[in-house]
Design an enzyme around this catalytic site. Structure first.
Site, mmCIF file in Angstrom:
data_model
loop_
_atom_site.group_PDB
_atom_site.id
_atom_site.type_symbol
_atom_site.label_atom_id
_atom_site.label_comp_id
_atom_site.label_asym_id
_atom_site.label_seq_id
_atom_site.Cartn_x
_atom_site.Cartn_y
_atom_site.Cartn_z
ATOM 1 N N ASP A 67 0.880 -1.173 0.000
ATOM 2 C CA ASP A 67 0.000 0.000 0.000
ATOM 3 C C ASP A 67 0.911 1.214 0.000
ATOM 4 O O ASP A 67 1.636 1.462 0.980
ATOM 5 C CB ASP A 67 -0.889 -0.021 1.262
ATOM 6 C CG ASP A 67 -1.847 1.169 1.305
ATOM 7 O OD1 ASP A 67 -1.633 2.165 0.587
ATOM 8 O OD2 ASP A 67 -2.814 1.084 2.086
ATOM 9 N N GLN A 123 -10.920 16.451 -2.239
ATOM 10 C CA GLN A 123 -10.381 15.821 -3.455
ATOM 11 C C GLN A 123 -8.903 16.177 -3.635
ATOM 12 O O GLN A 123 -8.091 15.324 -3.985
ATOM 13 C CB GLN A 123 -11.183 16.283 -4.681
ATOM 14 C CG GLN A 123 -12.627 15.833 -4.640
ATOM 15 C CD GLN A 123 -13.316 15.879 -6.000
ATOM 16 O OE1 GLN A 123 -12.657 15.877 -7.040
ATOM 17 N NE2 GLN A 123 -14.638 15.883 -5.993
ATOM 18 N N TYR A 150 -6.644 15.935 -9.959
ATOM 19 C CA TYR A 150 -5.979 14.854 -10.700
ATOM 20 C C TYR A 150 -4.920 15.444 -11.640
ATOM 21 O O TYR A 150 -3.794 14.942 -11.717
ATOM 22 C CB TYR A 150 -7.026 14.056 -11.482
ATOM 23 C CG TYR A 150 -6.457 12.858 -12.212
ATOM 24 C CD1 TYR A 150 -6.124 11.682 -11.546
ATOM 25 C CD2 TYR A 150 -6.250 12.893 -13.596
ATOM 26 C CE1 TYR A 150 -5.602 10.582 -12.228
ATOM 27 C CE2 TYR A 150 -5.738 11.805 -14.283
ATOM 28 C CZ TYR A 150 -5.413 10.649 -13.593
ATOM 29 O OH TYR A 150 -4.885 9.566 -14.261
ATOM 30 N N VAL A 210 -3.332 18.300 -11.286
ATOM 31 C CA VAL A 210 -2.195 18.798 -10.495
ATOM 32 C C VAL A 210 -1.319 17.631 -10.035
ATOM 33 O O VAL A 210 -0.085 17.699 -10.092
ATOM 34 C CB VAL A 210 -2.692 19.644 -9.297
ATOM 35 C CG1 VAL A 210 -1.519 20.067 -8.428
ATOM 36 C CG2 VAL A 210 -3.474 20.860 -9.790
ATOM 37 N N THR A 230 -10.954 1.174 -17.988
ATOM 38 C CA THR A 230 -10.697 0.657 -16.631
ATOM 39 C C THR A 230 -11.761 1.220 -15.687
ATOM 40 O O THR A 230 -12.547 2.089 -16.057
ATOM 41 C CB THR A 230 -9.318 1.117 -16.101
ATOM 42 O OG1 THR A 230 -9.350 2.550 -15.935
ATOM 43 C CG2 THR A 230 -8.173 0.734 -17.021
HETATM 44 P P1 NAP Z 1 -7.672 1.563 -11.814
HETATM 45 O O1 NAP Z 1 -8.277 0.527 -12.692
HETATM 46 O O2 NAP Z 1 -8.521 2.375 -10.922
HETATM 47 O O3 NAP Z 1 -6.512 0.856 -10.970
HETATM 48 C C1 NAP Z 1 -5.785 1.586 -10.020
HETATM 49 C C2 NAP Z 1 -4.959 0.622 -9.201
HETATM 50 O O4 NAP Z 1 -4.258 1.365 -8.214
HETATM 51 C C3 NAP Z 1 -5.804 -0.417 -8.470
HETATM 52 O O5 NAP Z 1 -5.129 -1.643 -8.466
HETATM 53 C C4 NAP Z 1 -5.877 0.168 -7.065
HETATM 54 O O6 NAP Z 1 -6.105 -0.804 -6.053
HETATM 55 C C5 NAP Z 1 -4.480 0.740 -6.961
HETATM 56 N N1 NAP Z 1 -4.311 1.620 -5.826
HETATM 57 C C6 NAP Z 1 -5.031 2.711 -5.471
HETATM 58 N N2 NAP Z 1 -4.570 3.202 -4.316
HETATM 59 C C7 NAP Z 1 -3.536 2.430 -3.926
HETATM 60 C C8 NAP Z 1 -2.654 2.423 -2.830
HETATM 61 N N3 NAP Z 1 -2.766 3.297 -1.844
HETATM 62 N N4 NAP Z 1 -1.681 1.480 -2.767
HETATM 63 C C9 NAP Z 1 -1.568 0.556 -3.745
HETATM 64 N N5 NAP Z 1 -2.405 0.493 -4.791
HETATM 65 C C10 NAP Z 1 -3.367 1.419 -4.890
HETATM 66 O O7 NAP Z 1 -6.872 2.633 -12.691
HETATM 67 P P2 NAP Z 1 -6.132 2.512 -14.107
HETATM 68 O O8 NAP Z 1 -6.990 3.202 -15.081
HETATM 69 O O9 NAP Z 1 -5.630 1.149 -14.349
HETATM 70 O O10 NAP Z 1 -4.908 3.500 -13.829
HETATM 71 C C11 NAP Z 1 -3.570 3.045 -13.670
HETATM 72 C C12 NAP Z 1 -2.650 4.230 -13.800
HETATM 73 O O11 NAP Z 1 -2.800 4.837 -15.087
HETATM 74 C C13 NAP Z 1 -2.942 5.349 -12.796
HETATM 75 O O12 NAP Z 1 -1.722 5.941 -12.411
HETATM 76 C C14 NAP Z 1 -3.785 6.320 -13.609
HETATM 77 O O13 NAP Z 1 -3.746 7.608 -13.073
HETATM 78 C C15 NAP Z 1 -3.098 6.215 -14.948
HETATM 79 N N6 NAP Z 1 -3.890 6.640 -16.100
HETATM 80 C C16 NAP Z 1 -4.994 5.964 -16.461
HETATM 81 C C17 NAP Z 1 -5.696 6.341 -17.613
HETATM 82 C C18 NAP Z 1 -6.899 5.606 -18.090
HETATM 83 O O14 NAP Z 1 -7.472 6.021 -19.132
HETATM 84 N N7 NAP Z 1 -7.353 4.557 -17.413
HETATM 85 C C19 NAP Z 1 -5.245 7.457 -18.362
HETATM 86 C C20 NAP Z 1 -4.113 8.137 -17.944
HETATM 87 C C21 NAP Z 1 -3.432 7.710 -16.829
HETATM 88 P P3 NAP Z 1 -7.584 -1.148 -5.481
HETATM 89 O O15 NAP Z 1 -8.186 -2.149 -6.414
HETATM 90 O O16 NAP Z 1 -7.275 -1.671 -4.129
HETATM 91 O O17 NAP Z 1 -8.351 0.145 -5.460
#
Ligand code: NAP
Length: 275
Positions: free
Chosen positions: A61, A104, A190, A192, A225
């Site tokens: 975590d 937030q 987000y 920032v 996602t």
């Molecule tokens: P997601 O499906 O919401 O997955 C986020 C992951 O981070 C989950 O496994 C979540 O665990 C974990 N997490 C959250 N808080 C945590 C903590 N304190 N310690 C450890 N793990 C933690 O998001 P995603 O879309 O795959 O995003 C992955 C990355 O890509 C992020 O950095 C996001 O900002 C970036 N991103 C995504 C997109 C997009 O279009 N999806 C675009 C640009 C950037 P839990 O299951 O326990 O919540």
């Protein structure tokens, strides 16, 4: 020769999960799927095992320094170091979230910037020569999203330190508490947080100039996602392409860069990249 080790934070689902899948297929070493919740993490490991892949698992975590330290000590004792670190874990409030801007800002900056930084502070000392760090940023992390010219100048100063960057981001959280953040920083915590991650990447690479370590940040694309409420057009495996490129394939000359999902290096402080 020591076993090579790759770690992906927040990899029980989404893009992080697909990065682990890709690393399991291509990385010549052990790959750690990590999650804050053990059950969610173990279920994700089982899913990949059904595909014939063999990820290792450890709880992690990033908001809990003890959890990061426990993992660091485990890696150090078992393997002596770390070769690939993908800082993927992050949160995002939904557009219609009822939480006030102050909440937030505090929570988003705490997880996406300050906890990512804690993970780096604790894990960087065990990075081996040749290591690659990939900080998952976003298109939102492009500097052009910050309205204030003065802030944009400050954030790209080549002498900016991590302490100074963190101080600026604390000032943002304070401004959000007072309701005075919008004019200089805009309306999205987000944005920032991800501008912070991209700025941090550049400072980290400067600080590691005398080591053979590459640190880059990446926009993975708009991906289907939970974070995007499944609105992104890319699959998680497509979202993992550019992060995997930086973790495994990019030329050694690619350092401190901001990379787009099509693997192009983009100018962080230039015009916003065209679609
Ligand atoms: P997601 O499906 O919401 O997955 C986020 C992951 O981070 C989950 O496994 C979540 O665990 C974990 N997490 C959250 N808080 C945590 C903590 N304190 N310690 C450890 N793990 C933690 O998001 P995603 O879309 O795959 O995003 C992955 C990355 O890509 C992020 O950095 C996001 O900002 C970036 N991103 C995504 C997109 C997009 O279009 N999806 C675009 C640009 C950037 P839990 O299951 O326990 O919540």
């Amino acid at each position: 020769m020591s076993t090579k080790v790759a770690v992906v934070t927040g990899s029980n689902k989404g893009i992080g999960f697909a990065i682990v899948r890709g690393l399991c297929k291509r990385f010549a070493g052990v790959v750690y799927l990590t999650s804050r919740d053990v059950t969610r993490g173990r279920n994700a490991v089982e899913q990949l095992e059904k595909e014939g892949l063999k990820p290792n698992y450890h709880q992690l975590d990033i908001t809990d320094e003890k959890s990061i330290e426990t993992f660091r000590d485990y890696l150090k004792q078992k393997y002596g170091g770390l070769d690939v670190l993908v800082n993927n874990a992050a949160i995002a409030f939904k557009h219609d979230a009822p939480d006030p801007a102050s909440v937030q800002a505090e929570q988003t900056l705490f997880v996406n910037y300050f906890s990512l930084l804690s993970a780096c502070n604790i894990l960087f000392p065990i990075l081996r020569d040749g290591a690659r760090v990939v900080n998952i940023s976003s298109s939102c992390g492009h500097l052009s999203h910050i309205p204030s010219e003065k802030l944009r100048q400050r954030l790209q100063e080549p002498t900016l330190t991590i302490e100074e960057l963190s101080q600026l981001l604390k000032q943002y959280v304070e401004a959000a508490k007072n309701g005075t953040q919008a004019a200089e920083w805009g309306n999205s915590s987000y944005v920032v947080s991800k501008v912070g991650v991209t700025a941090l990447t550049k400072i980290q690479q400067r600080m590691l100039a005398d080591r053979d370590i590459k640190v880059n940040s990446v926009h993975p694309g708009y991906v289907d996602t939970d974070m995007t409420s499944h609105k992104g057009p890319l699959t998680i495996d497509e979202g993992a392409v550019a992060p995997l490129f930086l973790a495994l394939d990019a030329a050694d000359s690619v350092k401190g860069e901001f990379v787009w999902y099509n693997k192009d290096i983009v100018s962080w402080n230039g015009p916003y990249p065209s679609k």
